[in-house]
Design an enzyme around this catalytic site. Structure first.
Site, mmCIF file in Angstrom:
data_model
loop_
_atom_site.group_PDB
_atom_site.id
_atom_site.type_symbol
_atom_site.label_atom_id
_atom_site.label_comp_id
_atom_site.label_asym_id
_atom_site.label_seq_id
_atom_site.Cartn_x
_atom_site.Cartn_y
_atom_site.Cartn_z
ATOM 1 N N ASP A 142 48.514 -23.798 -3.677
ATOM 2 C CA ASP A 142 48.702 -23.330 -5.055
ATOM 3 C C ASP A 142 49.756 -22.227 -5.059
ATOM 4 O OD1 ASP A 142 46.551 -25.017 -5.464
ATOM 5 O OD2 ASP A 142 45.503 -23.642 -6.805
ATOM 6 N N LYS A 206 49.286 -26.130 -13.087
ATOM 7 C CA LYS A 206 48.087 -25.294 -13.214
ATOM 8 C C LYS A 206 48.337 -24.190 -14.222
ATOM 9 C CE LYS A 206 45.320 -22.181 -10.252
ATOM 10 N NZ LYS A 206 45.108 -21.734 -8.850
ATOM 11 N N LYS A 245 45.441 -28.757 -13.611
ATOM 12 C CA LYS A 245 44.382 -27.861 -13.146
ATOM 13 C C LYS A 245 44.224 -26.710 -14.127
ATOM 14 C CE LYS A 245 42.876 -24.771 -9.425
ATOM 15 N NZ LYS A 245 43.060 -24.315 -8.019
#
Length: 306
Positions: A142, A206, A245
């Site tokens: 991430d 995300k 996400k």
């Protein structure tokens, strides 16, 4: 021009401090008397969805990212990740080895973060960090974008950054999730980032780090995190191969069901145990069942952090 702060009335028992600077997206909300902030009423949901306990568990990246977490705290969190067989345990890079040992044989992957949480490292440093994290055993990485460059409209820099980091991660048999930090961004910027990520072919986009706190008029800090309108916006403007996400604010089973119904396939959460125990109590097991998707009560309480 959008106002800098929402309206506040003295009768409100609690001022939920989620304001944004003049350079960032205005919250489409208003304080209520129940320590909550109203979300957009325009987002609709199906009445039910079909899910199993495993479906829900495999949506979760169990977050172990708070800066004060000790090794013992991380160990406790890894035990929860292993018990519920979530998708990944999301850890700081120095915890990769600890996580790999604790999760061996569970099927739970290790997800290190890089450039976290502010995204300010150079491209070269982020590539190095991502490469080392993947080589150490991280299977999902991430990464926080350079937020200032996005706000500057320097799309060539942003595309180069994401492309180079994605290439480094994929070369080491891992996948990349690109963190936007939506609290700082106008919708137009979010759309542009989705299109860049889609063109590059990253695995996930995300919403947030969970730590993108915005300074309030009072001097205090808070943030909004994953909002339903932003999640819908990201799903609609990303290629179908790019997953979404949600991070920041997914704290209940109903939150999880709502975002799943919008096409979100992964969430970052610290409330993993509470969410999945609630699912069990609601009769969700290993066989898929139809579960009601409850609309938000026109408001959610936002306290910051995952």
């Amino acid at each position: 021009m959008k106002p800098k702060y929402p309206t506040y009335h003295p009768s409100h028992q609690f001022l939920c401090l989620i304001f944004k600077s003049a350079n960032s997206k205005q919250l489409s909300s208003r304080i209520s008397g129940s320590q909550s902030i109203v979300m957009s009423a325009s987002t609709s949901f199906p009445s039910t969805i079909s899910v199993s306990l495993s479906d829900l568990a495999k949506m979760i990246d169990h977050s172990l990212l708070h800066p004060t977490m000790t090794d013992a705290d991380v160990a406790s969190g890894l035990a929860i990740a292993a018990k519920y067989k979530v998708a990944t345990a999301c850890v700081k890079p120095y915890s990769i080895a600890q996580a790999l040992t604790a999760l061996q044989g569970t099927g739970v992957l290790v997800c290190p973060v890089i450039g976290f949480p502010a995204g300010n490292s150079t491209i070269e440093v982020k590539v190095f960090e991502a490469t080392k994290a993947a080589q150490a055993g991280g299977k999902e990485i991430d990464m926080v974008i350079n937020i200032g460059k996005a706000l500057s409209g320097d799309w060539e820099y942003i595309a180069t950054e994401i492309q180079e980091i994605n290439s480094a991660v994929v070369a080491n048999r891992a996948i990349l999730k690109v963190i936007f930090e939506n609290d700082y961004l106008e919708s137009e910027v979010i759309v542009k980032l989705c299109k860049i990520c889609s063109d590059i072919g990253v695995a996930f986009v995300k919403t947030s780090t969970g730590y993108g706190f915005v300074k309030q008029k009072s001097g205090q800090y808070n943030y909004q995190g994953a909002t339903l309108p932003d999640l819908r916006l990201m799903r609609e403007n990303s290629k179908k191969e790019v997953q979404i996400k949600a991070a920041g604010g997914i704290r209940s089973l109903d939150d999880l069901l709502r975002v799943r119904s919008l096409g979100v396939t992964r969430v970052g959460a610290t409330a993993t145990e509470a969410i999945l125990e609630k699912a069990i109590k609601r009769g969700i097991g290993e066989e898929r069942v139809e579960v009601k998707v409850l609309p938000p009560n026109d408001a959610v309480t936002l306290n910051g952090g995952y």
